[in-house]
Scaffold this active site. Sequence first.
Site, PDB file in Angstrom:
ATOM      1  N   ASP A 240       0.874  -1.323  -0.014  1.00  0.00           N
ATOM      2  CA  ASP A 240      -0.124  -0.047   0.074  1.00  0.00           C
ATOM      3  C   ASP A 240       0.973   1.283  -0.123  1.00  0.00           C
ATOM      4  O   ASP A 240       0.714   2.111   0.917  1.00  0.00           O
ATOM      5  CB  ASP A 240      -0.903   0.061   1.310  1.00  0.00           C
ATOM      6  CG  ASP A 240      -1.793   1.032   1.075  1.00  0.00           C
ATOM      7  OD1 ASP A 240      -2.414   1.606  -0.129  1.00  0.00           O
ATOM      8  OD2 ASP A 240      -2.641   1.405   2.327  1.00  0.00           O
ATOM      9  N   LEU A 241       1.552   1.359  -1.071  1.00  0.00           N
ATOM     10  CA  LEU A 241       2.669   2.407  -1.249  1.00  0.00           C
ATOM     11  C   LEU A 241       1.958   3.583  -1.583  1.00  0.00           C
ATOM     12  O   LEU A 241       2.139   4.251  -2.652  1.00  0.00           O
ATOM     13  CB  LEU A 241       3.774   2.088  -2.003  1.00  0.00           C
ATOM     14  CG  LEU A 241       5.207   2.975  -1.814  1.00  0.00           C
ATOM     15  CD1 LEU A 241       5.620   2.610  -0.419  1.00  0.00           C
ATOM     16  CD2 LEU A 241       6.218   2.589  -2.980  1.00  0.00           C
TER      17      LEU A 241
END
Length: 254
Positions: free
Chosen positions: A184-185
């Site tokens: 979940d960058l």
Amino acid sequence: MRVPEGFVAVSGVGARGFARPEAADWVRATLSRWGTLTRASRHERDALAFTGRGTVRAVPAPGGDGRWVVRRYLRGGLVARLLDDRYLRRGSPRPLRETRASEAARARGIPTPAVMAGVIYPSGAWYRADLVTRYVPDSIDLADFLFRRGRPGSALSADHRAEALRQAGHLARALADAGIYHPDLNARNFLVVEGGSELQVLDLDRGRAVSGPIPLAPMAARLTRSLRKFETTTGVALGEGAWAAFRDATGDDA
């Protein structure tokens, strides 16, 4: 719970976890008095509060050693309405997983705030959990840096935006080269330090470390979608120069 290397076991009534040796006495005393680290942080008069998914608080560290951030794990998405901060007691608990990923990232040269402690509070088939990390002063997340400070009329220049995006791209590539996968960058999971001189990565609770490099494309694509969404919701365009800097940093994989 298997305590990560470099940490010691800690416990309280209805609580168990781990802490770095310099944090262990504080965690034990806090659990003894308040029951949970989050509850204690809410009663700390000198805490700094930050809102995001829930409220996190930076409390004074013992011995005047800066501040530590106390964060309660919260569910996201549709399931949050039903479960809020509860997780099923199956597999490794979130604090343990995040600490392992964080320690691996730090060992491989990835800048990320150090984990100081993690505690879970089991209840039947479920648990709640807190994580404690070092507070990074003079910092702001990348989304706020670009889209709040970057509003028309602000002091944030096109060059500042481009440099921030270039550093974010370099850090994403560094993660891939180091074999650290961050699923979940997004723009909230980068921390901009001291006005843009440094970036750090946050929230590795679903991250994992593997041996050898991994593809950059999935992480770069996730970050691109996040940035585009912020452009749409805030009405602040990053500009072609900033996007070019990001593409240059991530290369063809992006």
